[in-house]
Design an enzyme around this catalytic site. Structure first.
Site, PDB file in Angstrom:
ATOM      1  N   SER A  23       0.761  -1.314   0.027  1.00 56.32           N
ATOM      2  CA  SER A  23      -0.076   0.026  -0.065  1.00 56.32           C
ATOM      3  C   SER A  23       0.776   1.088   0.157  1.00 56.32           C
ATOM      4  O   SER A  23       2.147   1.244   0.686  1.00 56.32           O
ATOM      5  CB  SER A  23      -0.752   0.007   1.088  1.00 56.32           C
ATOM      6  OG  SER A  23      -1.579   1.128   1.411  1.00 56.32           O
ATOM      7  N   TYR A  67      -1.444  -0.815  11.128  1.00 60.13           N
ATOM      8  CA  TYR A  67      -1.608  -0.992   9.865  1.00 60.13           C
ATOM      9  C   TYR A  67      -0.613  -0.618   8.807  1.00 60.13           C
ATOM     10  O   TYR A  67      -0.049  -1.414   7.958  1.00 60.13           O
ATOM     11  CB  TYR A  67      -3.049  -0.508   9.398  1.00 60.13           C
ATOM     12  CG  TYR A  67      -3.238  -0.750   7.943  1.00 60.13           C
ATOM     13  CD1 TYR A  67      -3.599  -2.146   7.172  1.00 60.13           C
ATOM     14  CD2 TYR A  67      -3.162   0.304   6.949  1.00 60.13           C
ATOM     15  CE1 TYR A  67      -3.768  -2.291   5.936  1.00 60.13           C
ATOM     16  CE2 TYR A  67      -3.364   0.199   5.519  1.00 60.13           C
ATOM     17  CZ  TYR A  67      -3.723  -0.936   5.260  1.00 60.13           C
ATOM     18  OH  TYR A  67      -3.733  -1.378   3.830  1.00 60.13           O
TER      19      TYR A  67
HETATM   20  N1  LIG Z   1      -9.068  -0.333   0.349  1.00 59.66           N
HETATM   21  C1  LIG Z   1      -7.726   0.389   0.366  1.00 59.66           C
HETATM   22  O1  LIG Z   1      -8.027   1.400   0.670  1.00 59.66           O
HETATM   23  C2  LIG Z   1      -6.611  -0.275   0.469  1.00 59.66           C
HETATM   24  C3  LIG Z   1      -5.433   0.486   0.080  1.00 59.66           C
HETATM   25  C4  LIG Z   1      -4.342   0.030  -0.048  1.00 59.66           C
HETATM   26  C5  LIG Z   1      -4.090  -1.221   0.121  1.00 59.66           C
HETATM   27  N2  LIG Z   1      -5.062  -2.182   0.516  1.00 59.66           N
HETATM   28  C6  LIG Z   1      -4.965  -3.631   0.655  1.00 59.66           C
HETATM   29  O2  LIG Z   1      -5.733  -4.533  -0.531  1.00 59.66           O
HETATM   30  C7  LIG Z   1      -6.009  -5.695   0.254  1.00 59.66           C
HETATM   31  C8  LIG Z   1      -7.348  -5.848   0.347  1.00 59.66           C
HETATM   32  O3  LIG Z   1      -8.318  -5.054   0.761  1.00 59.66           O
HETATM   33  P1  LIG Z   1      -9.604  -4.530   0.353  1.00 59.66           P
HETATM   34  O4  LIG Z   1      -9.706  -3.068   0.412  1.00 59.66           O
HETATM   35  O5  LIG Z   1      -9.908  -5.273  -0.919  1.00 59.66           O
HETATM   36  O6  LIG Z   1     -10.498  -4.983   1.553  1.00 59.66           O
HETATM   37  P2  LIG Z   1     -11.782  -5.909   1.979  1.00 59.66           P
HETATM   38  O7  LIG Z   1     -12.746  -5.791   0.905  1.00 59.66           O
HETATM   39  O8  LIG Z   1     -11.969  -5.901   3.367  1.00 59.66           O
HETATM   40  O9  LIG Z   1     -10.663  -7.545   1.622  1.00 59.66           O
HETATM   41  C9  LIG Z   1     -10.017  -7.945   2.460  1.00 59.66           C
HETATM   42  C10 LIG Z   1      -9.892  -9.484   1.897  1.00 59.66           C
HETATM   43  O10 LIG Z   1      -8.803 -10.209   2.945  1.00 59.66           O
HETATM   44  C11 LIG Z   1      -9.655 -11.173   3.419  1.00 59.66           C
HETATM   45  N3  LIG Z   1      -9.240 -11.391   4.684  1.00 59.66           N
HETATM   46  C12 LIG Z   1      -8.948 -10.601   5.886  1.00 59.66           C
HETATM   47  N4  LIG Z   1      -8.385 -11.086   6.976  1.00 59.66           N
HETATM   48  C13 LIG Z   1      -8.256 -12.399   6.526  1.00 59.66           C
HETATM   49  C14 LIG Z   1      -7.539 -13.619   7.344  1.00 59.66           C
HETATM   50  N5  LIG Z   1      -7.134 -13.473   8.434  1.00 59.66           N
HETATM   51  N6  LIG Z   1      -7.600 -14.803   6.704  1.00 59.66           N
HETATM   52  C15 LIG Z   1      -8.077 -14.721   5.395  1.00 59.66           C
HETATM   53  N7  LIG Z   1      -8.690 -13.838   4.568  1.00 59.66           N
HETATM   54  C16 LIG Z   1      -8.440 -12.789   5.324  1.00 59.66           C
HETATM   55  C17 LIG Z   1     -11.110 -10.821   3.660  1.00 59.66           C
HETATM   56  O11 LIG Z   1     -11.941 -11.894   3.737  1.00 59.66           O
HETATM   57  P3  LIG Z   1     -12.823 -12.085   5.304  1.00 59.66           P
HETATM   58  O12 LIG Z   1     -14.027 -11.166   4.990  1.00 59.66           O
HETATM   59  O13 LIG Z   1     -13.256 -13.533   5.006  1.00 59.66           O
HETATM   60  O14 LIG Z   1     -11.976 -11.944   6.453  1.00 59.66           O
HETATM   61  C18 LIG Z   1     -11.474 -10.335   2.594  1.00 59.66           C
HETATM   62  O15 LIG Z   1     -11.526 -11.003   1.179  1.00 59.66           O
HETATM   63  C19 LIG Z   1      -5.582  -5.816   1.773  1.00 59.66           C
HETATM   64  O16 LIG Z   1      -4.179  -6.290   1.945  1.00 59.66           O
HETATM   65  C20 LIG Z   1      -5.432  -4.125   2.053  1.00 59.66           C
HETATM   66  O17 LIG Z   1      -4.419  -3.982   3.043  1.00 59.66           O
HETATM   67  C21 LIG Z   1      -6.455  -1.613   0.405  1.00 59.66           C
END
Ligand SMILES: NC(=O)c1ccc[n+]([C@@H]2O[C@H](COP(=O)([O-])OP(=O)(O)OC[C@H]3O[C@@H](n4cnc5c(N)ncnc54)[C@H](OP(=O)(O)O)[C@@H]3O)[C@@H](O)[C@H]2O)c1
Length: 261
Positions: free
Chosen positions: A138, A151
């Site tokens: 990120s 985080y």
């Molecule tokens: N959204 C942003 O602004 C942003 C920006 C930069 C980077 N990111 C990164 O992008 C990635 C995806 O995030 P997102 O924004 O798409 O959020 P999201 O919609 O909340 O997706 C997160 C995913 O990770 C899974 N997950 C979380 N904890 C887990 C665990 N212990 N074991 C297995 N699966 C797990 C969740 O599944 P469950 O619901 O089953 O837990 C979900 O499928 C993350 O690494 C996040 O840090 C996000």
């Protein structure tokens, strides 16, 4: 990519679901993973959309070694051509006000679990001298994240780890790509209890636009990619700004109560 095999973690929603869609559309056989039962629903949606059956879901807690074991067992010794290590979670509020179990879960999911999975899958890729790894870091990793401190630190870890691993594998045909999105419209901010913040409430990037940038960079074997011009500028500025100032600026968008009214 017919006959090739991809694993996407955190594929039930958000960026991971979009990455999985791209893998399915490219013809990869697919194993998608997440912690909650909704991963089955996501896999069914992917099967329907791609009109393909070779999409399997596993519900595994990737914050634990047991969960990583379960994912690897489900892969059944199939050679992994593409690993998208994307699962992650955030956590808002002041560090000392956060619950320890939730803090620990962020570290275990983002840092420990991701590292463990890449250690398992990466060894086989190196032995075969082929494979692609995407790590979702990120732009948060460039900034000390006051009111999201743990985080941001885990994303700093992942960004750094990704570059280092890539260098170690320089003489092989295994590539490591770090996808560094900016704030993206997903369930992330609600799950991190950050809807009452500026970053949690303002307009964000579309996950369906972010994922292809990471997917294309991975296919090209690029080392890193920051999504979007605004985020590119933000990360470039962060690299030449004192950490103390960055931490102060982060407060303005991540402290509870900073949401746009
Ligand atoms: N959204 C942003 O602004 C942003 C920006 C930069 C980077 N990111 C990164 O992008 C990635 C995806 O995030 P997102 O924004 O798409 O959020 P999201 O919609 O909340 O997706 C997160 C995913 O990770 C899974 N997950 C979380 N904890 C887990 C665990 N212990 N074991 C297995 N699966 C797990 C969740 O599944 P469950 O619901 O089953 O837990 C979900 O499928 C993350 O690494 C996040 O840090 C996000």
């Amino acid at each position: 990519m017919a006959g090739q095999f991809a694993i996407v973690t955190g594929a039930s929603t958000g960026i991971g679901f979009e990455l999985a869609r791209l893998c399915a559309a490219e013809g990869y056989d697919l194993l998608v993973a997440a912690d909650e039962p909704e991963i089955e629903t996501a896999a069914q949606a992917l099967r329907n959309e791609a009109n393909r059956s070779a999409i399997v879901a596993v519900q595994a807690d990737l914050a634990t070694v047991e969960g990583v074991d379960k994912l690897c067992e489900t892969a059944q010794d199939r050679k992994v051509d593409l690993l998208m290590a994307n699962a992650g979670r955030g956590l808002g509020h002041a560090f000392l006000d956060q619950d320890w179990d939730r803090i620990r879960r962020v570290i275990d999911t983002n840092a420990t679990g991701t590292t463990c999975l890449i250690h398992r899958v990466g060894q086989d890729m190196r032995r075969r001298n082929e494979g692609r790894i995407l790590i979702t870091g990120s732009i948060a990793g460039f900034t000390p994240g006051s009111f999201q401190a743990v985080y941001n630190a885990t994303k700093s870890y992942l960004n750094s780890f990704s570059f280092a691993l890539r260098e170690e594998l320089r003489d092989t045909r295994v590539t490591v790509t770090c996808l560094m999105p900016g704030a993206t419209e997903t369930d992330f901010f609600a799950r991190a209890d950050m809807l009452d913040t500026k970053v949690g409430s303002e307009d964000k990037d579309d996950a369906a636009m972010v994922a292809p940038v990471g997917f294309d960079a991975t296919m090209k074997g690029e080392g890193d990619v920051v999504t979007g011009l605004k985020n590119k500028i933000q990360s470039a500025v962060a690299n030449v700004t004192p950490a103390e100032l960055l931490a102060r600026q982060h407060r303005k968008k991540a402290e509870p109560g900073t949401a746009k009214s």
